[in-house]
Motif scaffolding. Structure first.
Motif, PDB file in Angstrom:
ATOM      1  N   ASN A 190      -6.125  17.503  13.510  1.00  0.00           N
ATOM      2  CA  ASN A 190      -5.830  17.237  12.057  1.00  0.00           C
ATOM      3  C   ASN A 190      -6.718  15.684  11.818  1.00  0.00           C
ATOM      4  O   ASN A 190      -6.600  15.210  10.688  1.00  0.00           O
ATOM      5  N   ALA A 191      -7.448  15.236  12.676  1.00  0.00           N
ATOM      6  CA  ALA A 191      -7.998  13.932  12.658  1.00  0.00           C
ATOM      7  C   ALA A 191      -9.369  14.074  11.982  1.00  0.00           C
ATOM      8  O   ALA A 191      -9.874  13.027  11.479  1.00  0.00           O
ATOM      9  N   GLY A 192      -9.999  15.000  11.803  1.00  0.00           N
ATOM     10  CA  GLY A 192     -11.347  15.106  11.103  1.00  0.00           C
ATOM     11  C   GLY A 192     -12.435  15.549  12.281  1.00  0.00           C
ATOM     12  O   GLY A 192     -12.549  14.489  13.008  1.00  0.00           O
ATOM     13  N   LYS A 193     -13.082  16.516  12.140  1.00  0.00           N
ATOM     14  CA  LYS A 193     -14.231  16.687  13.098  1.00  0.00           C
ATOM     15  C   LYS A 193     -15.201  15.841  13.447  1.00  0.00           C
ATOM     16  O   LYS A 193     -15.783  15.150  12.107  1.00  0.00           O
ATOM     17  N   GLY A 194     -15.379  15.259  14.505  1.00  0.00           N
ATOM     18  CA  GLY A 194     -16.567  14.213  14.687  1.00  0.00           C
ATOM     19  C   GLY A 194     -16.032  12.861  14.083  1.00  0.00           C
ATOM     20  O   GLY A 194     -16.719  11.963  14.471  1.00  0.00           O
ATOM     21  N   SER A 195     -14.895  12.660  13.995  1.00  0.00           N
ATOM     22  CA  SER A 195     -14.314  11.231  13.750  1.00  0.00           C
ATOM     23  C   SER A 195     -14.168  10.279  14.797  1.00  0.00           C
ATOM     24  O   SER A 195     -14.041  10.906  16.088  1.00  0.00           O
ATOM     25  N   GLU A 196     -14.129   9.212  14.532  1.00  0.00           N
ATOM     26  CA  GLU A 196     -13.775   8.079  15.747  1.00  0.00           C
ATOM     27  C   GLU A 196     -12.346   8.441  16.213  1.00  0.00           C
ATOM     28  O   GLU A 196     -12.184   8.453  17.239  1.00  0.00           O
ATOM     29  N   SER A 197     -11.715   8.710  15.287  1.00  0.00           N
ATOM     30  CA  SER A 197     -10.169   9.076  15.823  1.00  0.00           C
ATOM     31  C   SER A 197     -10.091  10.239  16.743  1.00  0.00           C
ATOM     32  O   SER A 197      -9.498  10.279  17.713  1.00  0.00           O
ATOM     33  N   GLN A 198     -10.676  11.302  16.357  1.00  0.00           N
ATOM     34  CA  GLN A 198     -10.963  12.497  17.096  1.00  0.00           C
ATOM     35  C   GLN A 198     -11.420  12.322  18.415  1.00  0.00           C
ATOM     36  O   GLN A 198     -10.955  12.657  19.418  1.00  0.00           O
ATOM     37  N   ARG A 199     -12.555  11.404  18.551  1.00  0.00           N
ATOM     38  CA  ARG A 199     -13.087  10.982  19.791  1.00  0.00           C
ATOM     39  C   ARG A 199     -12.079  10.428  20.601  1.00  0.00           C
ATOM     40  O   ARG A 199     -12.010  10.571  21.963  1.00  0.00           O
TER      41      ARG A 199
END
Length: 165
Positions: A120-129
Motif C-alpha cells: 500500500n506504499a505506492g509502487k516504486g516509492s521510497e517508502s516501498q523501497r
C-alpha cells in the motif's frame, strides 16, 4: 571460579550486578535486570521474592514488578513447592534459546504487516523501497535462525556432556 574452586557468593553477586548494568545499557529496566541476573547467578537458578528482596536490598513492590516483567517476557517462570504458598521464580537452563525462538515467531508477524504496508506504499516509492529492504532483512534473519537453532541443539549437547565429564 575462585582460587579454591568453591563458589564465591559475594563475587557472583558482584558480577551479577555488572551483568544487570550491561542489560540496562541495552534497554532493560533496572530492577528486572537485577532480579534476572541474580536468579541466573544463584546456585539453584531459583529464588523467592523474599530472597530477591533481601539480596537486592529492594522493596517487595519493586521485586513484584520486576518478576512480573520477567514472567511476561518468559525469561523466568513461577513455580510453587508442594505444600507451600510461596512462589519461586526460576530461570530455566534454555531460556536464551526459548526467548530467541519466540522472537522468531514474532518476525513472522512483522513480515506479514510489512508486506501489507509495502503493498500500500505506492509502487516504486521510497517508502516501498525501505519496506522491501526491511522485509528482505527479516526474511534473511528467519533463514539464519533456523540454522542457528539446529547448531545450538548440537552445541548444547556438547556443553551438557562437558558438564558431566
Amino acid at each position: 571460579m575462585s582460587a579454591t574452586g568453591r563458589r564465591d557468593d559475594e563475587a557472583v553477586q558482584r558480577y551479577a550486578e555488572q551483568f544487570a548494568n550491561v542489560l540496562v545499557d541495552s534497554g532493560w529496566m533496572r530492577m528486572p535486570a537485577r532480579a534476572f541476573a541474580t536468579i541466573l547467578g544463584s546456585e539453584t537458578g531459583r529464588m523467592t521474592a523474599a530472597e530477591l528482596s533481601e539480596q537486592l536490598q529492594a522493596s517487595p513492590a519493586a521485586i513484584s514488578g520486576a518478576v512480573r516483567y520477567l514472567l511476561q517476557l518468559r525469561l523466568a517462570s513461577r513455580e510453587r513447592e508442594p505444600g507451600s504458598r510461596r512462589d519461586i521464580y526460576v530461570v530455566q537452563d534454555d531460556f536464551w534459546y526459548e526467548s530467541m525462538m519466540r522472537r522468531d515467531h514474532q518476525l513472522v508477524r512483522w513480515e506479514e504487516i510489512i508486506v501489507q504496508m509495502m503493498e500500500n506504499a505506492g509502487k516504486g516509492s521510497e517508502s516501498q523501497r525501505r519496506l522491501r529492504a526491511t522485509l528482505g532483512f527479516l526474511e534473511f534473519i528467519q533463514e539464519e535462525v533456523e540454522g542457528i537453532s539446529e547448531r545450538w541443539i548440537k552445541r548444547k549437547a556438547e556443553i551438557d556432556a562437558e558438564g558431566n565429564g
